[in-house]
Scaffold this motif. Structure first.
Motif: not given
Length: 885
Positions: A267-271
């Motif tokens: 999720q952090r990577f996508r964000a």
């Protein structure tokens, strides 16, 4: 029925329930054994003990004794009272494998006995090899499950008791040895958010046989939370009647934590990818049956990528479908090579397809059976670089084309640039590395101040001062010595200015050097010329003056001051104080007209002398462009008083003589008309008598006499025509000639009617439309009479006249009326002579030699001109040019 396993009932025979228990066991097993509580328990395996006790404490005492037997059998407790949680734990530690409450269902009792029978130890030597192998496999499985953090449960729903192994008890934070538990015990440990869901799943499994597969959280008394994954199934002899419900539980806390961490990281990577300004996309390869890459399918695209591509959400899209330009630009093969070679590709490219026109910095790396590509929109940077390159090129062109010398230095004074003009001024000069090296430049102040002629020091040069923050708006006037010509001096104006960073810090300087050597020499020559002019003007007898564009006199020579006795005032010298009052209005009006139109000024007027008397002067002035484009006037006033007095005497004499001449001319005109009348009377008599003699007395004369009479008549006729032509010529020369719009064509037609030769069938006459002209109708009629008459007269013998009358445009608003014939023609040397009076070229043709003179004079009186175009033997064209009406 339990066939191979012996069941022993331990109960008080005096208990009223004893008989019922024995009967129930008789139905479940062929040979149940009934023992009192005090009996020694020593049964050969395999055996199961069914202990009936009224209280948990009595059952606990029996369990401790039964487990001391050489071959302890599994214990099934049948209690009248429900044990507490602590009592249940004690029973588990004492060796009780299962627990039921009386009264119990017979099927439930049979199921529990059957389960315990599987745990009963076998008799030595009674197991077959396959059974022994199965037993060993069971033990290995239990050991593996225990070592692998796998808990096991077994539950007979009618009893409400769940048998759990050590791992399962540990998962739920039950005390060690706690094996006989209820569903409520487990449910108390479920996380409140998961409890209803798990309990509902358990009930669905035991009621309808649905598979049990749930993940849920348990909460320990100390607050620790574990994630468990439970799977199980129910065994039922009949629909809706489950005998048992067994399964395993895995501790998946670490795995869920890893999954959550991975999800959080993803999720952090996508964000991160969503907020990054760079586009990022992941593609997987699409292969054909042979394994060749034929396309790529988008698996991920962040918002920046979708915005850059401009085609909406990209996930699931095919690369060649949505962006066919990648094949044309070779990008598809590059991406395919990244996948095949597992290499990294980086490049800046200009993409101009699918409505996209921009520069991108791209990086593609292999990702599984595909690739990941990131790209940054660098269009603004590229365009800025292009603009910078263009501006740099423009700057280079400006520097190269600029006629002024330009040098650029950094903050330390080191010269960085010098344009070609600077080299032309200084010659090949060293690129000084600091301000101190400016001492090598040879220059002297030339500004006319106290330092004029002094050598310029290193810190005084315009560049050094610019680097100190000074900006020389006015510039320094200096003399320099070029490096390659020590004997030569050049004069320059140096303008310097600092170059500052956005924060105001000086980062360099620029100096513009304009050579004014020629200008200085011209200025010096101008000063010398002005001095010579002033000396010359002061030595002239005329009054010399110079005025500005408004008419104010700014300079006058000494003669003017001495003559008039006035002196210059701050606003300039005015005309009015020295003009005669009678000449003031006309003089000032002429001067204002000259100022307004720029035409030369000229006026005669009287000027007052210092003694108060007036003398006539002729004033003239010519305007010219002065300094900075302003207009100036140079004028003189010449004393013409003596000439004026002589002119007045001369004019008086001329007037008197003119009056006498006019009287004489009037008398001469009267005489000429009288003479013409008196001469024409005997000529008419001669003609009349000659005609009368030929008509009435011709038979009395011979041929010679008749010829002589005809000659006399012809001579008289010619003399009469000559007199009439001379009178016509004289009349045209002196009478008023009013001009008005005239239509020439009707005049031509009137003349043609008087010329029979042009009306004959053999004649060729072409009359074209003629424009209206500004002229005199009588004079035009006389012109066409002479020109058309000549066209007939000078036709070649034996030929019919061929005449054409037409008009051709001339310059501006003028038109040429042309009379063209095919007659004898005229030699070029006679083209001008024929228009003079009494000039005849063909003596054999009748005429007085005045006709073309009349044509020319009439044309001139109407403001026109005449001419001829002719070639001998090819005819002539006579034209008259007049203004178009």
């Amino acid at each position: 029925m339990l066939q191979a396993t012996r069941v022993a009932l331990v109960a008080d025979p005096a208990d009223p329930r004893h008989a019922s228990l024995v009967a129930t066991l008789g139905r479940l097993t062929p040979a149940p054994i009934v023992l009192p509580p005090s009996a020694r328990i020593d049964l050969p395996p395999p055996a199961v003990l069914l202990v009936f006790a009224g209280s948990p404490s009595a059952a606990l005492t029996f369990c401790r004794g039964a487990k001391t037997a050489p071959a302890p059998a599994p214990l099934l407790l049948l209690l009248l009272e429900t044990p507490t949680h602590e009592e249940r734990a004690e029973l588990d530690r004492a060796g009780a494998e299962s627990l039921l409450l009386w009264p119990c269902d017979e099927l439930e009792l049979a199921a529990q006995l059957r389960l315990l029978a599987r745990l009963a130890p076998a008799a030595p030597g009674t197991l077959s090899p396959s059974q022994q192998e199965l037993l060993e496999a069971r033990d290995r499985l239990r050991a593996t499950l225990a070592a692998g953090d796998v808990g096991i449960w077994q539950w007979y729903p009618p009893s409400g008791h769940i048998q759990a192994d050590e791992n399962l008890a540990r998962f739920f934070a039950f005390p060690p040895g706690a094996k006989q538990l209820a569903l409520a015990d487990f449910a108390s440990r479920f996380h409140p958010e998961d409890r209803d869901r798990v309990v509902a799943a358990v009930q669905a499994t035991v009621s309808v046989g649905a598979p049990f597969d749930e993940q849920y959280r348990v909460v320990h008394p100390d607050g620790t939370i574990l994630w468990l994954h439970a799977r199980g199934r129910a065994e039922s002899p009949a629909p809706g009647r489950p005998l048992s419900f067994a399964g395993v539980v895995l501790d998946v806390t670490a795995r869920r934590a890893a999954q959550e961490a991975q999800a959080e990281a993803e999720q952090r990577f996508r964000a991160l990818l969503e907020v990054t300004p760079d586009g990022f996309m992941i593609y997987s390869a699409v292969r054909d049956a042979a394994g060749e890459i034929v396309d790529f399918e988008c698996r991920f695209a962040n918002a920046a990528a979708e915005a850059a591509v401009g085609l909406g959400p990209r996930v699931g899209a095919r690369l060649l479908v949505d962006q066919p330009g990648v094949r044309e630009d070779g990008l598809f093969e590059i991406y395919a090579n990244v996948v095949r070679s597992r290499s990294v590709w980086r490049q800046e490219l200009h993409y101009r397809h699918e409505g996209i026109d921009g520069w991108f910095r791209c990086t593609a790396v292999p990702a599984g059976d595909g690739f990941a590509v990131s790209f940054t929109d660098i269009t603004d940077r590229k365009r800025a670089e292009q603009r910078a390159a263009e501006e740099h090129g423009l700057l280079e062109a400006v520097l190269a084309a600029c006629p002024a010398g330009i040098i650029v230095a950094d903050a330390t004074g080191q010269l960085l640039r010098a344009n070609p003009a600077n080299e032309r001024i200084w010659g090949p000069s060293p690129m000084s590395r600091s301000v101190n090296q400016y001492i090598e430049w040879k220059g002297w102040w030339a500004d006319g101040s106290e330092r004029h002629g002094r050598r310029i020091q290193a810190h005084e040069w315009a560049m050094a001062r610019a680097l100190r923050g000074e900006a020389q708006a006015a510039g320094d006037v200096i003399d320099i010595e070029p490096f390659d010509e020590p004997s030569l001096r050049r004069t320059l104006i140096n303008h310097g200015a600092p170059v500052r960073a956005p924060d105001g810090q000086i980062i360099g300087g620029v100096v513009v050097q304009t050579e004014i050597t020629a200008w200085r020499r011209a200025e010096e020559e101008l000063h010398r010329t002005e001095e010579r002019f002033r000396r010359l003007a002061d030595s002239m007898p005329q009054l010399v003056w110079i005025a500005d564009g408004k008419g104010t006199v700014q300079y006058y020579n000494r003669r003017a001051s001495a003559y008039s006795g006035i002196r210059a005032v701050p606003d300039g010298w005015e005309w009015k104080p020295v003009l005669h009052p009678e000449d003031e209005a006309t003089t000032i009006e002429a001067w204002r007209r000259a100022l307004a139109t720029g035409l030369p000024y000229e006026a005669e007027h009287r000027l007052r002398m210092a003694d108060g008397s007036f003398r006539w002067h002729l004033s003239r002035a010519f305007g010219y462009e002065g300094e900075a484009g302003s207009r100036q006037w140079f004028g003189t006033a010449t004393d013409i008083d003596e000439q004026k007095r002589h002119q007045e005497i001369l004019e008086q004499t001329v007037q008197e003589r003119t009056a006498s001449l006019q009287t004489a001319l009037a008398e001469l005109e009267t005489f000429s008309y009288s003479l013409a009348h008196d001469l024409r009377s005997p000529l008419r008599a001669l003609t009349g008598f000659s005609d009368l003699l030929l008509e009435e007395h011709a038979q009395r004369l011979d041929a010679e006499g008749r010829d002589m009479l005809r000659r006399v008549a012809t001579a008289a006729t010619r003399m009469d025509q000559l007199i009439r032509d001379v009178l016509a010529y004289s009349t045209i020369s002196r009478v008023d000639t009013p001009l008005a719009p005239v239509d020439p064509l009707p005049l031509v037609e009137r003349v043609v009617e008087t010329l029979p030769a042009l009306s004959s069938p053999e004649a060729e006459l072409k009359l074209e439309p003629l424009p209206r002209v500004l002229g005199n109708e009588a004079m035009l009629l006389q012109i066409f009479s002479n020109l058309l008459g000549n066209a007939v007269k000078f036709t070649a013998p034996g030929k019919a006249p061929q005449v054409r009358v037409r008009a051709l445009p001339a310059e501006a608003d003028r038109v040429r009326l042309r009379v063209e014939d095919q007659g004898l023609g005229i030699e070029p040397e006679h083209h001008q002579r024929i228009f003079k009076i009494f000039q005849r070229l063909h003596a054999s043709r009748e005429g007085t030699g005045i006709g073309l003179s009349i044509v020319q004079k009439a044309a001139e009186r109407m403001g026109g001109t005449v001419g001829v175009e002719s070639t001998p033997g090819q005819g002539s064209t006579f034209w008259i040019e007049l203004r178009r009406a």
